[in-house]
Each structure stands twice: as structure tokens, then as C-alpha cells.
Write an enzyme that holds these catalytic residues in place. Structure first.
Site, PDB file in Angstrom:
ATOM      1  N   ASN A   1       0.870  -1.178   0.000  1.00 54.26           N
ATOM      2  CA  ASN A   1       0.000   0.000   0.000  1.00 54.26           C
ATOM      3  C   ASN A   1       0.905   1.225   0.000  1.00 54.26           C
ATOM      4  OD1 ASN A   1      -1.797   2.058   0.538  1.00 54.26           O
ATOM      5  ND2 ASN A   1      -2.293   1.387   2.615  1.00 54.26           N
ATOM      6  N   TRP A   2       0.987   1.885  -1.143  1.00 50.77           N
ATOM      7  CA  TRP A   2       1.936   3.007  -1.254  1.00 50.77           C
ATOM      8  C   TRP A   2       1.415   4.271  -0.571  1.00 50.77           C
ATOM      9  CZ3 TRP A   2       4.044   2.941  -7.010  1.00 50.77           C
ATOM     10  CH2 TRP A   2       4.702   1.723  -7.230  1.00 50.77           C
ATOM     11  N   LYS A   3       0.150   4.280  -0.203  1.00 53.47           N
ATOM     12  CA  LYS A   3      -0.455   5.477   0.395  1.00 53.47           C
ATOM     13  C   LYS A   3      -0.197   6.686  -0.523  1.00 53.47           C
ATOM     14  CE  LYS A   3      -0.054   3.266   4.823  1.00 53.47           C
ATOM     15  NZ  LYS A   3       0.013   3.365   6.256  1.00 53.47           N
TER      16      LYS A   3
ATOM     17  N   HIS B   1      -9.560   1.408   5.178  1.00 58.37           N
ATOM     18  CA  HIS B   1      -8.270   1.571   5.864  1.00 58.37           C
ATOM     19  C   HIS B   1      -8.450   2.542   7.038  1.00 58.37           C
ATOM     20  CE1 HIS B   1      -4.114   2.633   6.684  1.00 58.37           C
ATOM     21  NE2 HIS B   1      -3.771   1.547   6.010  1.00 58.37           N
TER      22      HIS B   1
ATOM     23  N   GLU C   1      -6.670   4.857   8.090  1.00 59.67           N
ATOM     24  CA  GLU C   1      -6.384   6.267   7.765  1.00 59.67           C
ATOM     25  C   GLU C   1      -7.599   6.926   7.107  1.00 59.67           C
ATOM     26  OE1 GLU C   1      -2.708   5.554   5.662  1.00 59.67           O
ATOM     27  OE2 GLU C   1      -1.749   5.099   7.580  1.00 59.67           O
TER      28      GLU C   1
ATOM     29  N   GLU D   1      -5.615  -4.914  10.772  1.00 65.30           N
ATOM     30  CA  GLU D   1      -4.602  -3.876  10.939  1.00 65.30           C
ATOM     31  C   GLU D   1      -4.852  -3.112  12.238  1.00 65.30           C
ATOM     32  OE1 GLU D   1      -2.589  -2.798   6.993  1.00 65.30           O
ATOM     33  OE2 GLU D   1      -4.196  -1.374   7.348  1.00 65.30           O
TER      34      GLU D   1
ATOM     35  N   GLY E   1       2.452   2.167  10.921  1.00 67.84           N
ATOM     36  CA  GLY E   1       3.432   3.242  10.790  1.00 67.84           C
ATOM     37  C   GLY E   1       4.164   3.571  12.078  1.00 67.84           C
TER      38      GLY E   1
ATOM     39  N   SER F   1       3.331  -2.200  10.446  1.00 73.77           N
ATOM     40  CA  SER F   1       4.776  -2.294  10.700  1.00 73.77           C
ATOM     41  C   SER F   1       5.378  -3.642  10.313  1.00 73.77           C
ATOM     42  CB  SER F   1       5.085  -1.942  12.162  1.00 73.77           C
ATOM     43  OG  SER F   1       4.715  -0.601  12.423  1.00 73.77           O
TER      44      SER F   1
ATOM     45  N   GLY G   1       2.801  -1.015   4.371  1.00 72.65           N
ATOM     46  CA  GLY G   1       2.955   0.389   3.986  1.00 72.65           C
ATOM     47  C   GLY G   1       4.421   0.726   3.781  1.00 72.65           C
ATOM     48  N   GLY G   2       5.042   1.263   4.826  1.00 71.68           N
ATOM     49  CA  GLY G   2       6.400   1.801   4.737  1.00 71.68           C
ATOM     50  C   GLY G   2       7.408   0.868   4.072  1.00 71.68           C
TER      51      GLY G   2
HETATM   52  P1  PGA Z   1       2.821   0.241   7.698  1.00 75.50           P
HETATM   53  O1  PGA Z   1       1.362   0.488   7.089  1.00 75.50           O
HETATM   54  O2  PGA Z   1       3.330  -1.047   7.112  1.00 75.50           O
HETATM   55  O3  PGA Z   1       3.627   1.431   7.262  1.00 75.50           O
HETATM   56  O4  PGA Z   1       2.675   0.156   9.179  1.00 75.50           O
HETATM   57  C1  PGA Z   1       0.472  -0.572   6.901  1.00 75.50           C
HETATM   58  C2  PGA Z   1      -0.834  -0.082   6.367  1.00 75.50           C
HETATM   59  O5  PGA Z   1      -1.232   1.045   6.683  1.00 75.50           O
HETATM   60  O6  PGA Z   1      -1.508  -0.797   5.613  1.00 75.50           O
END
Ligand code: PGA
Length: 260
Positions: free
Chosen positions: A9-11, A97, A99, A169, A175, A215, A236-237
Site C-alpha cells: 500500500n503506497w499510500k 483503511h 487512515e 490492521e 506506521g 509495521s 505500507g512503509g
Molecule cells: P505500515 O502500514 O506497514 O507502514 O505500518 C500498513 C498499512 O497502513 O496498511
């Protein structure tokens, strides 16, 4: 058998040109395609088409979007519909998600409508659910997960759910560098599977892929995948660098032998 799914997930990261450069490098660094793992990336809307072209027609990375609206078309300034994503070659769409829920006020009824619309157009939703730190510390994790699941999926048939993926999640793990332990993730996945079995059927519970997200890194992916309750990861990251995404893909492509 549920096939492992790794989704990047590149956000809100990477312009279309940066995305193309990334994909070109990634294609050279990925392990040989494997039947044990499916890979997907979810770039921003603005990079979907260039990523699809850079991947090429036969490259084994699926395309996903990070969100969509619940109508087919119309006067919804700034929104993107399921047919638009389908037409761009998306197989997956991430919905709900945290976010989106926390920063943009998304509610379960809207997520429910989006899931229905995704199914209607042959997109495979990845439904994200997860508890906050306060909810975990207050002992309500299971209640929160079950409620989010029911609110998002109520009224959907067994057949529709065949194309559903769930991502557990925990909000506190996203994050933060503080991933859930394997035991915490497995317990949550069992709760989700149990809720699927009770509300739909044991077959739905058995066949639905449940990913862990929060994470995930090249360092912890192997232990997370050591449980047969964890069917992959939403990342994500660690998917923003070619090195770490390729390493995670390589580890995930090793056939799993251990079950918990
Ligand atoms: P993260 O994000 O791996 O940076 O913690 C995961 C996500 O939001 O799907």
C-alpha cells in the site's frame, strides 16, 4: 488452501514517474514467480495507469487501488468509481483503511456500500479492520473486530464473500514500528475467522484470506507467515523501497510448512 498475498500500500507516495522507475527496478529484483505467493501493489490513483504499463501484460504483480466511491458515476467531485478502477486493470481495492476512517471520517455504512459496489464490478475488496490502542487496552478488541466485520459485510452472500480479503490492521501498529506479536495477530485472526464461521459458514471462514498489516518488515514477515492463520500482509512503509519489498516477496515465496 489459501494462497499467501502480499500487498504494498503506497499510500500518498510516489509520483507517476517515480512509480515507473520503482517498478522497473522491482521487476529485476523480484524472485521468480511462485505459486505460493501472490504479489500486488496499490499505488495512488495518479500512478495506476503508468504502473500497469510499466508492469506489462504478463508480469505477475497485481494492481490494486487504495479507495473508491460507492456509486458508478455521477456528480461526485473528486471521487473515483469501481468501473474506472476496473478499466485501469485493478484486481484489488483497499477499503476501510484506518487512515480513511480516522483522517477522512469514513463510517462503516459507507464502507459497506463500497464493498457491494466493488463486488458488483468484479473488483476484489481488501477490507481493513482493527482496534485502537485504547480499545485493546480496554479489552474490547474482539468486540470491535466483530462489529466492524458485521457492519461492513452485513447482507452479503456466501458467493460474494468468495472474492473478499480481510486485513487485520491494529491502528496502534500502523506506521509506528511496533508490529503486533505473532500471538496477538493470530488471536485476532481467529476471532475474525470465528465471526465469519458463525455469521456465514465454516467454508467462508476457511476460504477467506486474512492478511496482517501494521509495521511489517523484512525482519518480521517470516515469523508472521509461520502461522497458517496469517495469509499474507498489507504493507505500507516497507514496500516503498525496492530492497525491502523484494526481500519480503522472496521470504513469502518460500512454501509454508508450519501451522499454528
Ligand atoms: P505500515 O502500514 O506497514 O507502514 O505500518 C500498513 C498499512 O497502513 O496498511
Amino acid at each position: 488452501m489459501r494462497r499467501v498475498l502480499i500487498v504494498g500500500n503506497w499510500k500518498m507516495n510516489k509520483t507517476a514517474s517515480e512509480a515507473v522507475a520503482f517498478v522497473r527496478e522491482l521487476k529485476e529484483r523480484l524472485p521468480a514467480p511462485s505459486t505460493t505467493v501472490e504479489l500486488a501493489v496499490a499505488p495512488p490513483f495518479t500512478a495506476l495507469e503508468s504502473v500497469r504499463i510499466a508492469l506489462g501484460p504478463s508480469f505477475p504483480i497485481q494492481l490494486g487501488a487504495q479507495n473508491m466511491f460507492w456509486e458508478d458515476s455521477g456528480a461526485y467531485t473528486g471521487e473515483v468509481s469501481a468501473p474506472m478502477l476496473k478499466d485501469l486493470g485493478c484486481r484489488y481495492v483497499i477499503l476501510g483503511h484506518s487512515e480513511r476512517r480516522i483522517l477522512f471520517g469514513e463510517q462503516s455504512d459507507g464502507i459497506h456500500k463500497k464493498i457491494r459496489m466493488a463486488f458488483k464490478h468484479g473488483l476484489r475488496p481488501i477490507l481493513c479492520i482493527g482496534e485502537s490502542l485504547e480499545q485493546r487496552e480496554g479489552g474490547t478488541t474482539d468486540t470491535v473486530l466483530t462489529r466492524q466485520l458485521h457492519e461492513s459485510l452485513s447482507g452479503l452472500t456466501h458467493d460474494a464473500l468468495a472474492n473478499l480479503t480481510i486485513a487485520y490492521e491494529p491502528v496502534w501498529a500502523i506506521g509506528t514500528g511496533k508490529a503486533a506479536t505473532v500471538d496477538q495477530a493470530v488471536a485476532a485472526h481467529r476471532t475474525i475467522r470465528q465471526a465469519l464461521a458463525v455469521t456465514w459458514s465454516p467454508q467462508v471462514a476457511d476460504s477467506t484470506r486474512i492478511l496482517y498489516g501494521g509495521s511489517v518488515t523484512p525482519q518480521n514477515i517470516e515469523s508472521l507467515l509461520s502461522s497458517d492463520q496469517i495469509d499474507g500482509a498489507l504493507i505500507g512503509g516497507a514496500c516503498l523501497q525496492v530492497d525491502s519489498f523484494a526481500t519480503i516477496a522472496r521470504i513469502a515465496s518460500v512454501p509454508r510448512s508450519i501451522g499454528v
